[in-house]
Scaffold this active site. Structure first.
Site, mmCIF file in Angstrom:
data_model
loop_
_atom_site.group_PDB
_atom_site.id
_atom_site.type_symbol
_atom_site.label_atom_id
_atom_site.label_comp_id
_atom_site.label_asym_id
_atom_site.label_seq_id
_atom_site.Cartn_x
_atom_site.Cartn_y
_atom_site.Cartn_z
ATOM 1 N N SER A 127 11.739 22.131 47.746
ATOM 2 C CA SER A 127 12.627 21.797 48.864
ATOM 3 C C SER A 127 13.756 22.813 48.982
ATOM 4 C CB SER A 127 13.218 20.406 48.613
ATOM 5 O OG SER A 127 14.340 20.177 49.424
ATOM 6 N N TYR A 152 18.256 14.132 44.403
ATOM 7 C CA TYR A 152 16.957 14.558 44.948
ATOM 8 C C TYR A 152 16.788 16.067 44.760
ATOM 9 C CZ TYR A 152 13.576 16.346 48.211
ATOM 10 O OH TYR A 152 12.521 17.055 48.757
ATOM 11 N N LYS A 156 14.143 18.504 42.288
ATOM 12 C CA LYS A 156 13.295 19.604 42.739
ATOM 13 C C LYS A 156 13.620 20.882 41.950
ATOM 14 C CE LYS A 156 10.812 17.407 45.730
ATOM 15 N NZ LYS A 156 9.378 17.178 45.513
HETATM 16 C C1 WQD Z 1 19.511 16.078 58.469
HETATM 17 C C2 WQD Z 1 20.894 16.069 59.091
HETATM 18 C C3 WQD Z 1 22.351 14.411 58.176
HETATM 19 C C4 WQD Z 1 20.274 10.869 59.682
HETATM 20 C C5 WQD Z 1 15.598 16.570 54.376
HETATM 21 C C6 WQD Z 1 14.633 15.850 53.521
HETATM 22 C C7 WQD Z 1 14.520 16.503 52.187
HETATM 23 C C8 WQD Z 1 14.338 18.006 52.318
HETATM 24 C C9 WQD Z 1 15.373 18.616 53.229
HETATM 25 C C10 WQD Z 1 12.038 18.514 52.019
HETATM 26 C C11 WQD Z 1 21.992 15.877 58.041
HETATM 27 C C12 WQD Z 1 22.083 14.147 59.654
HETATM 28 C C13 WQD Z 1 20.595 12.195 59.396
HETATM 29 C C14 WQD Z 1 21.141 10.107 60.530
HETATM 30 C C15 WQD Z 1 22.570 12.023 60.763
HETATM 31 N N1 WQD Z 1 13.052 18.329 52.810
HETATM 32 N N2 WQD Z 1 21.718 12.745 59.947
HETATM 33 N N3 WQD Z 1 22.246 10.715 61.057
HETATM 34 O O1 WQD Z 1 19.189 15.459 54.319
HETATM 35 O O2 WQD Z 1 18.560 17.695 55.374
HETATM 36 O O3 WQD Z 1 16.914 16.431 53.895
HETATM 37 O O4 WQD Z 1 15.278 17.928 54.464
HETATM 38 O O5 WQD Z 1 12.009 18.451 50.854
HETATM 39 O O6 WQD Z 1 13.378 15.926 51.580
HETATM 40 O O7 WQD Z 1 15.094 14.530 53.359
HETATM 41 O O8 WQD Z 1 17.466 15.618 56.178
HETATM 42 O O9 WQD Z 1 17.037 14.342 58.232
HETATM 43 O O10 WQD Z 1 18.230 13.177 56.308
HETATM 44 O O11 WQD Z 1 19.428 14.936 57.623
HETATM 45 O O12 WQD Z 1 23.597 12.530 61.223
HETATM 46 O O13 WQD Z 1 20.904 8.899 60.821
HETATM 47 O O14 WQD Z 1 20.975 14.964 59.988
HETATM 48 O O15 WQD Z 1 23.704 14.154 57.847
HETATM 49 O O16 WQD Z 1 23.111 16.639 58.422
HETATM 50 P P1 WQD Z 1 18.158 16.342 54.922
HETATM 51 P P2 WQD Z 1 17.992 14.430 57.087
#
Ligand code: WQD
Length: 340
Positions: A127, A152, A156
């Site tokens: 990741s 998490y 990784k």
């Molecule tokens: C993205 C952005 C949140 C939900 C993911 C995977 C992880 C890894 C990396 C593969 C952030 C914002 C989210 C919401 C929001 N991939 N958000 N409101 O945390 O980057 O991690 O990609 O391994 O496994 O989970 O992804 O989609 O949770 O968040 O504002 O209701 O969207 O704060 O800035 P993240 P995400």
């Protein structure tokens, strides 16, 4: 020609199910293993609907070494793609013991069986969170890793190190794939992201809000040092990500020289949360209800990829962008609610 057998752990999950389809379409014989902890077993019938074949599936918890080993006694496994892990950044901050126990024990058991039974190629679902809070983007594979911002991401980082240490005594080749943000759905709209519990990732939260299953979504903070104050991420279409796994397997089985290789899998572009929301609204002509809320612990401010190494060595590059991601995600959400 005899199809090479590929054990896909987390096979009924989001990336696992899409990758099984791509593997089969490219001449491999995937076998699925999943304990259904965070995936929908109905993915198997959807996969069958798309490829016309019922994939062999084992409902086993990889934390059980004895049960995991039964698969290697029953099947001749040529390669493994190890997806099985919990992957919600925010949730991992709340439940660190669950994340370390599940993600590391599963990896150790699969890796130990792989070596004992002479598996030749091991593709690890890593990741972009291994990079931590990067100082700038785009990020390439030589970017120095910072401390992980979440348990998490730490699992990784540790997972990559476990593989590098454990693989030395074997003749196995390992490919560590550092995904950025997987999103979107199969172009048939028959399969997509369907978390067992409430969605936590941005794109499924957007589509659940748009279809009315959530009254309003939260934007976790708009006071970051970015162009509009919200976090920047690199969203990669699930169809591109699935293709990359098949190409990584070809590489590991037939071309790889070094024992371990690392590749970034991203689109090469960064979008803020508000830009992603706007892209969804524009391409689907749907108005979203959202409110700005507090920052989410564990979030990094901004990160997006350079995928030059995957382009040069895996012969891979993304075919789809944010528009196709938002279109396919919306088609899947509408389809998914028809059958509810
Ligand atoms: C993205 C952005 C949140 C939900 C993911 C995977 C992880 C890894 C990396 C593969 C952030 C914002 C989210 C919401 C929001 N991939 N958000 N409101 O945390 O980057 O991690 O990609 O391994 O496994 O989970 O992804 O989609 O949770 O968040 O504002 O209701 O969207 O704060 O800035 P993240 P995400």
């Amino acid at each position: 020609m005899q199809r090479k057998t590929v054990l896909v752990t987390g096979g009924t999950g989001y990336i696992g199910s899409h990758t099984i389809i791509n593997l089969y379409e490219h001449g491999y014989l995937p076998i699925s293993i999943d304990n259904g902890m965070n995936s929908d077993i109905s993915s198997l019938s959807k996969i069958e609907d798309i490829i016309g074949v019922r994939i062999k599936h084992y409902n086993i918890d990889l934390q059980d070494l004895t049960k995991t080993e039964t698969i290697f006694k029953e099947q001749k496994i040529d390669a493994i793609i190890h997806f099985a892990a919990l992957k919600a950044v925010g949730e991992s901050v709340e439940k660190p013991f669950l994340y370390f126990r599940n993600n590391l024990n599963s990896l150790l058991n699969v890796q130990e069986c792989a070596q004992k039974y002479g598996v030749k190629a091991f593709i690890f679902s890593s990741s972009c969170t291994v990079y931590g809070e990067v100082k700038s983007s785009p990020v390439d594979e030589y970017t120095e890793l910072q401390p992980a911002e979440s348990p998490y991401g730490r699992t990784k980082q540790m997972g990559e190190e476990i593989i590098e240490d454990c693989i030395k005594k074997s003749d196995m080749k390992a490919v560590l794939l550092r995904y950025f943000n997987p999103a979107g759905a199969h172009l048939s709209a028959k399969i997509g992201e369907s978390p067992i519990n409430t969605a936590q990732n941005l794109v499924p939260v957007i589509t659940e809000t748009a279809i009315g299953n959530r009254p309003c979504m939260k934007v976790f903070g708009n006071d970051y040092d970015t162009r509009d104050g919200t976090c920047v991420r690199d969203y990669i279409h699930i169809m591109d990500l699935a293709e990359a796994h098949t190409l990584a397997l070809d590489f590991a089985l037939y071309r790889q020289q070094n024992q371990v290789e690392v590749f970034n899998l991203g689109s090469g572009s960064g979008y803020t949360v508000l830009e992603a929301i706007n892209a969804f609204e524009t391409v689907n002509n749907v108005k979203l209800s959202y409110e700005i809320s507090a920052r989410r612990p564990g979030d990094v401010v901004a990160i997006y990829s350079s995928y030059e190494k995957a382009k040069n060595q895996l012969y891979w590059q993304p075919k789809y962008g944010i528009k196709e991601i938002m279109q396919s995600a919306w088609e899947w959400e509408k389809n998914r609610n028809l059958t509810k």
